[in-house]
Design a protein around this motif. Structure first.
Motif, PDB file in Angstrom:
ATOM      1  N   GLN A 196     -10.742 -15.595  -0.248  1.00 55.75           N
ATOM      2  CA  GLN A 196      -9.711 -16.465  -0.310  1.00 55.75           C
ATOM      3  C   GLN A 196      -8.707 -15.194   0.021  1.00 55.75           C
ATOM      4  OE1 GLN A 196      -8.802 -18.693  -3.159  1.00 55.75           O
ATOM      5  NE2 GLN A 196      -6.522 -18.569  -3.804  1.00 55.75           N
ATOM      6  N   ALA A 197      -9.162 -14.666  -1.192  1.00 58.42           N
ATOM      7  CA  ALA A 197      -8.209 -12.936  -1.100  1.00 58.42           C
ATOM      8  C   ALA A 197      -8.206 -12.824   0.149  1.00 58.42           C
ATOM      9  CB  ALA A 197      -8.456 -11.883  -2.118  1.00 58.42           C
ATOM     10  N   LEU A 198      -9.422 -12.354   1.040  1.00 57.84           N
ATOM     11  CA  LEU A 198      -9.618 -12.379   2.336  1.00 57.84           C
ATOM     12  C   LEU A 198      -8.678 -12.605   3.390  1.00 57.84           C
ATOM     13  CD1 LEU A 198     -13.058 -11.990   2.437  1.00 57.84           C
ATOM     14  CD2 LEU A 198     -11.351  -9.573   3.288  1.00 57.84           C
ATOM     15  N   ALA A 199      -8.213 -13.703   3.615  1.00 59.99           N
ATOM     16  CA  ALA A 199      -7.169 -14.904   3.740  1.00 59.99           C
ATOM     17  C   ALA A 199      -5.648 -14.518   3.661  1.00 59.99           C
ATOM     18  CB  ALA A 199      -7.725 -16.225   3.681  1.00 59.99           C
ATOM     19  N   ARG A 200      -5.613 -13.829   3.105  1.00 58.37           N
ATOM     20  CA  ARG A 200      -4.276 -13.217   2.618  1.00 58.37           C
ATOM     21  C   ARG A 200      -3.345 -12.132   3.918  1.00 58.37           C
ATOM     22  NH1 ARG A 200      -3.084 -10.197  -3.717  1.00 58.37           N
ATOM     23  NH2 ARG A 200      -1.736 -10.792  -2.546  1.00 58.37           N
ATOM     24  N   PRO A 201      -1.800 -12.502   4.244  1.00 63.24           N
ATOM     25  CA  PRO A 201      -1.173 -11.773   4.973  1.00 63.24           C
ATOM     26  C   PRO A 201      -1.308 -10.906   4.804  1.00 63.24           C
ATOM     27  CG  PRO A 201       0.312 -14.659   4.161  1.00 63.24           C
ATOM     28  CD  PRO A 201      -0.912 -13.957   2.937  1.00 63.24           C
ATOM     29  N   VAL A 202      -2.112 -10.004   5.812  1.00 60.15           N
ATOM     30  CA  VAL A 202      -1.667  -8.144   5.545  1.00 60.15           C
ATOM     31  C   VAL A 202      -0.353  -7.580   5.553  1.00 60.15           C
ATOM     32  CG1 VAL A 202      -2.502  -6.102   6.893  1.00 60.15           C
ATOM     33  CG2 VAL A 202      -3.963  -8.285   7.076  1.00 60.15           C
ATOM     34  N   VAL A 203      -0.205  -7.254   4.124  1.00 58.11           N
ATOM     35  CA  VAL A 203       1.077  -5.764   4.249  1.00 58.11           C
ATOM     36  C   VAL A 203       0.680  -4.820   5.003  1.00 58.11           C
ATOM     37  CG1 VAL A 203       2.147  -7.971   2.719  1.00 58.11           C
ATOM     38  CG2 VAL A 203       1.073  -5.670   2.211  1.00 58.11           C
ATOM     39  N   GLY A 204       1.697  -3.996   5.022  1.00 57.70           N
ATOM     40  CA  GLY A 204       1.809  -2.615   5.250  1.00 57.70           C
ATOM     41  C   GLY A 204       1.645  -1.807   4.245  1.00 57.70           C
ATOM     42  N   HIS A 205       0.380  -0.534   4.308  1.00 53.93           N
ATOM     43  CA  HIS A 205       0.050   0.076   3.203  1.00 53.93           C
ATOM     44  C   HIS A 205       1.011   0.841   2.555  1.00 53.93           C
ATOM     45  CE1 HIS A 205       0.394   2.357   6.869  1.00 53.93           C
ATOM     46  NE2 HIS A 205       0.780   3.472   5.549  1.00 53.93           N
ATOM     47  N   LEU A 206       2.347   1.207   2.249  1.00 58.74           N
ATOM     48  CA  LEU A 206       3.869   1.696   1.981  1.00 58.74           C
ATOM     49  C   LEU A 206       4.114   0.301   1.314  1.00 58.74           C
ATOM     50  CD1 LEU A 206       4.430   4.639   3.458  1.00 58.74           C
ATOM     51  CD2 LEU A 206       2.985   4.415   1.619  1.00 58.74           C
ATOM     52  N   ASP A 207       3.482  -0.928   1.467  1.00 64.25           N
ATOM     53  CA  ASP A 207       4.840  -2.144   1.021  1.00 64.25           C
ATOM     54  C   ASP A 207       4.591  -2.162  -0.346  1.00 64.25           C
ATOM     55  OD1 ASP A 207       5.164  -4.760  -0.581  1.00 64.25           O
ATOM     56  OD2 ASP A 207       5.676  -5.077   1.546  1.00 64.25           O
ATOM     57  N   PRO A 208       5.799  -2.218  -1.514  1.00 72.84           N
ATOM     58  CA  PRO A 208       5.199  -2.351  -3.357  1.00 72.84           C
ATOM     59  C   PRO A 208       4.725  -3.208  -3.635  1.00 72.84           C
ATOM     60  CG  PRO A 208       8.354  -2.124  -1.390  1.00 72.84           C
ATOM     61  CD  PRO A 208       7.108  -2.772  -1.033  1.00 72.84           C
ATOM     62  N   ALA A 209       4.495  -4.243  -2.962  1.00 68.89           N
ATOM     63  CA  ALA A 209       3.651  -4.596  -3.448  1.00 68.89           C
ATOM     64  C   ALA A 209       2.172  -5.073  -3.146  1.00 68.89           C
ATOM     65  CB  ALA A 209       3.860  -6.633  -2.934  1.00 68.89           C
ATOM     66  N   PHE A 210       1.837  -4.387  -2.240  1.00 67.68           N
ATOM     67  CA  PHE A 210       0.530  -4.020  -1.981  1.00 67.68           C
ATOM     68  C   PHE A 210       0.318  -2.027  -2.628  1.00 67.68           C
ATOM     69  CE2 PHE A 210      -2.377  -0.523  -0.043  1.00 67.68           C
ATOM     70  CZ  PHE A 210      -3.421  -1.382   0.034  1.00 67.68           C
ATOM     71  N   LEU A 211       0.728  -1.441  -3.612  1.00 66.74           N
ATOM     72  CA  LEU A 211       1.396  -0.572  -3.910  1.00 66.74           C
ATOM     73  C   LEU A 211       0.837  -1.086  -5.789  1.00 66.74           C
ATOM     74  CD1 LEU A 211       2.947   1.886  -1.905  1.00 66.74           C
ATOM     75  CD2 LEU A 211       0.839   1.791  -2.142  1.00 66.74           C
ATOM     76  N   GLY A 212       1.173  -1.920  -6.136  1.00 65.53           N
ATOM     77  CA  GLY A 212       1.054  -2.554  -7.079  1.00 65.53           C
ATOM     78  C   GLY A 212      -0.131  -3.264  -6.922  1.00 65.53           C
ATOM     79  N   LEU A 213      -1.363  -3.706  -6.694  1.00 63.62           N
ATOM     80  CA  LEU A 213      -1.849  -4.024  -5.864  1.00 63.62           C
ATOM     81  C   LEU A 213      -3.313  -3.307  -6.417  1.00 63.62           C
ATOM     82  CD1 LEU A 213      -3.396  -7.185  -4.284  1.00 63.62           C
ATOM     83  CD2 LEU A 213      -4.836  -4.942  -3.902  1.00 63.62           C
ATOM     84  N   LEU A 214      -2.744  -2.348  -5.636  1.00 65.50           N
ATOM     85  CA  LEU A 214      -3.794  -1.206  -5.595  1.00 65.50           C
ATOM     86  C   LEU A 214      -3.776  -0.163  -6.523  1.00 65.50           C
ATOM     87  CD1 LEU A 214      -5.815   0.783  -3.476  1.00 65.50           C
ATOM     88  CD2 LEU A 214      -3.316   2.251  -3.021  1.00 65.50           C
ATOM     89  N   ASP A 215      -2.929   0.018  -7.240  1.00 60.95           N
ATOM     90  CA  ASP A 215      -2.943   0.178  -8.785  1.00 60.95           C
ATOM     91  C   ASP A 215      -4.092  -0.415  -9.575  1.00 60.95           C
ATOM     92  OD1 ASP A 215      -1.477   3.016  -7.623  1.00 60.95           O
ATOM     93  OD2 ASP A 215       0.629   1.606  -8.722  1.00 60.95           O
ATOM     94  N   GLU A 216      -3.469  -1.643  -9.657  1.00 60.06           N
ATOM     95  CA  GLU A 216      -4.031  -2.973 -10.317  1.00 60.06           C
ATOM     96  C   GLU A 216      -5.869  -2.829 -10.205  1.00 60.06           C
ATOM     97  OE1 GLU A 216      -3.806  -7.475 -11.307  1.00 60.06           O
ATOM     98  OE2 GLU A 216      -2.701  -6.161 -12.254  1.00 60.06           O
ATOM     99  N   THR A 217      -5.732  -2.657  -8.676  1.00 56.12           N
ATOM    100  CA  THR A 217      -7.656  -2.125  -8.677  1.00 56.12           C
ATOM    101  C   THR A 217      -7.927  -1.234  -9.215  1.00 56.12           C
ATOM    102  OG1 THR A 217      -6.732  -3.427  -6.171  1.00 56.12           O
ATOM    103  CG2 THR A 217      -8.800  -1.899  -6.111  1.00 56.12           C
TER     104      THR A 217
END
Length: 637
Positions: A325-346
């Protein structure tokens, strides 16, 4: 009995009830049973499953085992949900359940529960009537899923008929202020649903599942006894749901049990459940609810009957539903704040799984082999001495990578299938820069001891391959004195291949080479992207990071100890079964991996033909079985 298709069974051990569905071929119901067992009794207050609740549930599982035996069930999935998720002592229940049913309960995350419920409830619905908002109102939690043919989003919230009753409804009948509080709490949770699943506001049809909804439908119809045909796909209007709620909420339990359609064992919690149902219909302004008797059990049976490959090789393994299900999420930029937050949590989740406080803990872009190269090229340069333990293919590969860095490689060999002696590795050279070992040797099924190396490594850096061990058996980086470790996502993390979790101690970072031979895998440069500067290095695989974040979430929700115990139980059952069939285990006793098993084929059996037969005769269950890498023919994994 003769069957046109395989006889499949699903068992759901919920907070309030334990249910069984037996199906022929996934499309003809042979038996459907429900017993109120109240497994989640007082879990909110104590944090544990009550012994009496466990005993009640195990008694019902014994009954169900007899039913399954009588119907010739061939394959079973058994799940546990909210109560087990919240209970510190769930392993006691899991062990007893496995002894009775023959399979270990799968601890479903709320997201997995919601996905399965959605698939079961919508399988027979016309997609043109969608999108659907599906609510599975359980005893401990309510799962919401929105979508048409597949769930586009799933959210589990901690409100259920048992949980709300135990927390708020203390009078009989409930006091008006108690009812107001329950409705208010439900609305607060629904605000979360609307925020996290914005598509829920656009749903055209509301589908309600589980005992609360079916009971309200039965009471509304005044059914003197359970009648699935009259309940399944009954259209419950909001006015009718409100009327049933008012009636039940103003009666004492002794009065309530006389309502036709209300099972006596559900009488003490139905008001809390009906409050949730009414709150959902009010909040989302649904005029009616389509009542469904098809739910998580049907989704479980569908998962058994679908022609999907069950991967049983040394990797990749089948991903968790949450991962797909996560793989189907819309792709965002690698500097998008939402993605960076997810990266930190990962990265935080990886620290928990590695059991380390290392600041430099990250998913390297690439498979486990990229993790191996990153580990070596950042600490090994020309002339450095590297001691490598070799008792399988991946020890050999370490030697190759270290030599390409210009290292002086000192091999310490053991026979394939035997464990490495830590003392020989320590004594192999007086002052190596690195001692490297494979924790779980994929090619042979052998576990090598790591902790003794960390205790005696001296000034050397300890580098460990955890590709096949992370998530499946104990890995404790800090306690074992490991300086650098890497893994892969496709083994016990149940995420597709494509990332290599890696962790590096401060001690190792201080001894990085001045200039890594790899630009792409230069951890000094990559670390600047992870740090406060967010300095661009390379574009990471966004969707794979979504997937890893989800997979780690499932693992941590289950608990590391529980995951290790599950792998141990399954591995033991497989190995004992193989020995009974005449196979000889390849790995040394006492050092066998539970999560990967290598065996010698019986005399005269051709490995390639045997694997082909497994796939042809038992697909999908036999797919993915692969040959072990070995120096001589014979062992298979």
């Amino acid at each position: 009995m003769a069957a046109d298709g395989p006889v499949l069974a699903a068992v759901d051990c919920g907070t309030n009830s334990t249910r069984l569905l037996v199906s022929e071929g996934g499309d003809r119901t042979l038996e459907r049973l429900m017993r109120i067992t109240r497994l989640g009794q007082a879990v909110d207050a104590t944090g544990e499953l009550a012994p009496a609740a466990v005993d009640r549930t195990l008694d019902v599982l014994r009954e169900y085992r007899g039913v399954m035996d009588g119907l010739g069930v061939e394959r079973v999935r058994m799940t546990a949900t909210s109560a087990a998720r919240d209970a510190a002592n769930r392993e006691t229940f899991f062990g007893g359940a496995e002894d009775i049913v023959g399979v270990r309960p799968e601890l479903l995350s709320g997201e997995a529960e919601g996905r399965l419920s959605f698939l079961g409830a919508t399988a027979a619905l016309d997609p043109a009537d969608g999108p659907f908002l599906v609510a599975d109102i359980g005893g401990g939690s309510t799962e919401f899923a929105v979508g048409t043919t597949e769930p586009e989003g799933v959210l589990s919230v901690d409100m259920g008929c048992v949980r709300l009753t135990e927390k708020f409804l203390h009078h009989d009948p409930p006091a008006p202020e108690e009812l107001s509080q329950v409705v208010s709490v439900a609305r607060d949770h629904l605000e979360d649903v609307a925020r996290e699943l914005p598509a829920s506001r656009e749903a055209r049809r509301f589908v309600g599942l589980a005992g609360t909804v079916t009971t309200v439908a039965a009471v509304e119809q005044g059914l003197p006894q359970y009648d699935r045909d009259r309940i399944h796909h009954f259209v419950l209007t909001r006015a009718a749901a409100e009327d049933v709620f008012r009636t039940l909420a103003t009666e004492s339990r002794a009065e309530r049990i006389h309502n036709p359609g209300l099972e006596e064992a559900r009488a003490d919690v139905i008001v809390g459940g009906a409050a949730i149902l009414v709150a959902v219909m009010r909040f989302f302004d649904f005029a009616e609810c389509l009542v469904s008797e098809a739910d998580i059990l049907d989704g479980l049976v569908l998962s058994l009957s679908n022609n999907e490959h069950v991967l049983m090789g040394s990797g990749p393994s089948n991903p968790y539903p949450e991962v797909m299900q996560a793989l189907a999420r819309p792709v965002v930029g690698h500097l998008d704040p939402a993605f960076l937050g997810l990266l930190d949590e990962t990265c935080d989740r990886l620290r928990n799984v590695f059991q380390t406080g290392n600041a430099l803990t990250l998913p390297v872009s690439g498979t486990g082999s990229a993790g191996m190269e990153a580990a070596f090229v950042n600490v090994v340069g020309p002339g450095d001495v590297v001691v490598v333990g070799v008792n399988g293919l991946f020890g050999e590969r370490m030697c190759d990578v270290a030599s390409r860095c210009g290292a002086e490689v000192v091999r310490v060999d053991a026979e394939w299938g035997r464990t490495l002696d830590p003392r020989r590795l320590i004594d192999a050279h007086p002052s190596p820069k690195v001692i490297a070992v494979v924790h779980a040797e994929t090619s042979t099924g052998v576990r090598n001891d790591v902790a003794p190396l960390g205790a005696a490594k001296g000034d050397a850096l300890l580098l460990v391959d955890c590709v096949t061990s992370l998530g499946g058996i104990e890995v404790n980086i800090d306690a074992w004195g490991v300086d650098i470790a890497y893994a892969g996502t496709q083994k016990c993390l149940s995420v597709p291949p494509g990332l290599a979790p890696l962790t590096v101690s401060d001690r190792a970072r201080e001894r990085f080479v001045e200039r890594s031979q790899s630009w792409y895998l230069d951890l000094g440069m990559i670390g600047e992207y992870l740090g406060a500067a967010r300095k661009y290095h390379h574009t990471p695989p966004i969707s794979m990071l979504y997937a890893l974040h989800a997979g780690l979430g499932v693992l941590l929700e289950e608990g590391l100890q529980a995951s290790w115990a599950r792998h141990q139980s399954c591995g033991r059952a497989l190995q004992e079964g193989l020995e009974k069939l005449g196979f000889r285990l390849f790995a040394e006793e006492g050092h066998r991996l539970p999560d990967l098993t290598a065996v010698w084929l019986p005399e005269g059996v051709d490995g390639a033909s045997a694997r082909r037969d497994l796939v042809d005769r038992y697909s999908p269950a036999g797919s993915g079985v692969s040959a072990a890498w070995a120096t001589r023919p014979g062992p298979e994994t």
